[in-house]
Design a protein around this motif. Structure first.
Motif, PDB file in Angstrom:
ATOM      1  N   UNK A   1     -11.185 -57.823 -28.748  1.00  0.00           N
ATOM      2  CA  UNK A   1     -11.912 -56.628 -28.303  1.00  0.00           C
ATOM      3  C   UNK A   1     -13.167 -56.442 -29.127  1.00  0.00           C
TER       4      UNK A   1
ATOM      5  N   UNK B   1     -16.255 -53.945 -30.535  1.00  0.00           N
ATOM      6  CA  UNK B   1     -16.075 -52.606 -31.100  1.00  0.00           C
ATOM      7  C   UNK B   1     -16.183 -51.511 -30.046  1.00  0.00           C
ATOM      8  N   UNK B   2     -16.989 -51.710 -29.026  1.00  0.00           N
ATOM      9  CA  UNK B   2     -17.075 -50.685 -27.983  1.00  0.00           C
ATOM     10  C   UNK B   2     -15.787 -50.590 -27.172  1.00  0.00           C
TER      11      UNK B   2
ATOM     12  N   UNK C   1     -12.867 -51.266 -28.527  1.00  0.00           N
ATOM     13  CA  UNK C   1     -11.951 -50.626 -29.469  1.00  0.00           C
ATOM     14  C   UNK C   1     -12.116 -49.115 -29.409  1.00  0.00           C
ATOM     15  N   UNK C   2     -13.372 -48.668 -29.353  1.00  0.00           N
ATOM     16  CA  UNK C   2     -13.663 -47.232 -29.255  1.00  0.00           C
ATOM     17  C   UNK C   2     -13.054 -46.644 -27.987  1.00  0.00           C
TER      18      UNK C   2
ATOM     19  N   UNK D   1      -9.385 -46.385 -28.304  1.00  0.00           N
ATOM     20  CA  UNK D   1      -9.060 -45.250 -29.163  1.00  0.00           C
ATOM     21  C   UNK D   1      -9.045 -43.966 -28.343  1.00  0.00           C
TER      22      UNK D   1
ATOM     23  N   UNK E   1      -5.852 -41.611 -27.838  1.00  0.00           N
ATOM     24  CA  UNK E   1      -5.918 -40.192 -28.199  1.00  0.00           C
ATOM     25  C   UNK E   1      -5.358 -39.333 -27.069  1.00  0.00           C
TER      26      UNK E   1
ATOM     27  N   UNK F   1      -5.405 -61.166 -37.384  1.00  0.00           N
ATOM     28  CA  UNK F   1      -6.356 -60.063 -37.138  1.00  0.00           C
ATOM     29  C   UNK F   1      -5.852 -59.126 -36.060  1.00  0.00           C
TER      30      UNK F   1
ATOM     31  N   UNK G   1      -3.431 -50.928 -37.663  1.00  0.00           N
ATOM     32  CA  UNK G   1      -4.424 -49.915 -37.997  1.00  0.00           C
ATOM     33  C   UNK G   1      -4.431 -48.792 -36.980  1.00  0.00           C
ATOM     34  N   UNK G   2      -4.284 -49.136 -35.711  1.00  0.00           N
ATOM     35  CA  UNK G   2      -4.206 -48.111 -34.670  1.00  0.00           C
ATOM     36  C   UNK G   2      -2.960 -47.268 -34.860  1.00  0.00           C
TER      37      UNK G   2
ATOM     38  N   UNK H   1      -1.362 -46.496 -37.455  1.00  0.00           N
ATOM     39  CA  UNK H   1      -1.447 -45.590 -38.618  1.00  0.00           C
ATOM     40  C   UNK H   1      -1.701 -44.144 -38.215  1.00  0.00           C
ATOM     41  N   UNK H   2      -2.527 -43.969 -37.189  1.00  0.00           N
ATOM     42  CA  UNK H   2      -2.979 -42.620 -36.861  1.00  0.00           C
ATOM     43  C   UNK H   2      -2.286 -42.011 -35.653  1.00  0.00           C
ATOM     44  N   UNK H   3      -1.200 -42.644 -35.187  1.00  0.00           N
ATOM     45  CA  UNK H   3      -0.538 -42.134 -33.980  1.00  0.00           C
ATOM     46  C   UNK H   3       0.937 -41.878 -34.240  1.00  0.00           C
TER      47      UNK H   3
END
Lengths: 128, 180
Positions: free
Chosen positions: A66, A68-69, A71-72, A75, A79, A103, A110-111, A113-115
């Motif tokens: 992916x 970065x766009x 990935x955004x 996200x 959310x 990777x 990493x994703x 972590x915040x969910x």
């Protein structure tokens, strides 16, 4: 609601969303020319599904790369799913990773972590 | 004018695997990207290293595309900005991705400020910055998420190196060097 089906290209993923079963699949490469634009209808579909329906949603990811766009955009999708989960909706995320690609595993972790929604990371042998 | 044997020798000496000098269309980026993957597979690189080189290559070249697509560029600037150069080379144990494109004079300052800020951050700070940017709201009409430079800095094994050199009237050549 209509299903959403988008055929993959060399730089954009397969999108296969089934409104009946609530199974949403995204797989392949994701680095389209304009990722934000590419993911807009996908985000809209998910929003609509979460709003109009009460059945469970399972998101299955098999994304090999992916940008970065992308990935955004992902996200933003996650959310929305997290909000739905916190509101009592049944949502599940199954993130399949190539077991040889450290990777991909790192990114999934990493994703996560915040969910707080149910989030399984499943290593898989890559397709030849 | 370099002869072909001289050019070949130079490329070999400098460990250059791939070089593209010209307009960066999406399909060219994709095709060259497939070639990059094949080259790296042949080198029997670890998959992680290969993915890192590939992702830096994509982020760098797509940054050039996104810059050239900005609505505030006039037609003449757009043509210039869409020309780029990308070089992938091997230096010892590391792969290096270098990418260059023309930017307007007035855009040079903001660019160097962003890069200087990134150069001063360690891995933990870069991760924190990345996560912060990942969540911020994008202006309407944004073409990219604004995460490319941070992502490249995270994948690199050394601080990002860059140069802004005068080019033709009204433009600077922005050169970025990412060591993986």
């Amino acid at each position: 609601m209509d299903n959403l089906h988008i055929v993959p290209t060399g730089s954009s993923p397969l999108v296969d969303f089934d409104a009946e079963t609530g199974l949403l699949r995204l797989s392949g490469e994701s680095y389209p020319e304009n990722a934000l634009e590419f993911f807009r209808p996908i985000l809209a579909w998910i929003s609509a599904f979460l709003e109009r329906d009460t059945r469970p949603l399972t998101l299955e990811l098999r994304l090999t790369y992916m940008n970065t766009s992308s990935i955004k955009s992902l996200m933003d999708i996650l959310d929305d799913l997290e909000d739905a989960h916190q509101g009592g909706r049944e949502v599940r995320l199954h993130w399949y990773c190539d077991e040889d690609n450290g990777r991909a595993l790192e990114m999934a972790e990493e994703f996560r972590e915040d969910l707080t929604l149910p989030f399984q990371i499943i290593p898989e042998k890559a397709a030849p | 004018m370099l002869t072909l044997p001289e050019l070949r020798q130079r490329l070999t000496e400098d460990g250059i695997l791939i070089c593209l000098n010209g307009p960066f269309s999406h399909s060219i980026i994709e095709e060259l990207g497939n070639a990059v993957k094949k080259y790296l597979e042949n080198e029997e690189l670890q998959k992680t290293a290969m993915m890192d080189v590939f992702s830096v290559y994509i982020e760098a070249t797509q940054n050039v595309r996104n810059y050239a697509s900005r609505p505030d560029l006039d037609d003449a600037a757009r043509v210039q900005a869409g020309q780029g150069i990308v070089v992938i080379s091997r230096e010892g144990d590391h792969h290096v991705v270098r990418c260059g494109n023309l930017v307007r004079l007035e855009d040079g300052k903001a660019l160097s400020e962003r890069l200087e800020a990134l150069r001063g951050l360690d891995k933990a700070a870069l991760k924190a910055l990345y996560k912060e940017h990942l969540r911020r709201e994008l202006p309407p009409g944004a073409r990219g998420a604004g995460l490319g430079l941070v992502e490249m800095a995270r994948k690199a094994s050394a601080p990002l190196e860059y140069r802004l050199t005068p080019a033709q009237e009204g433009f600077l050549l922005f050169s970025l060097r990412v060591t993986i």
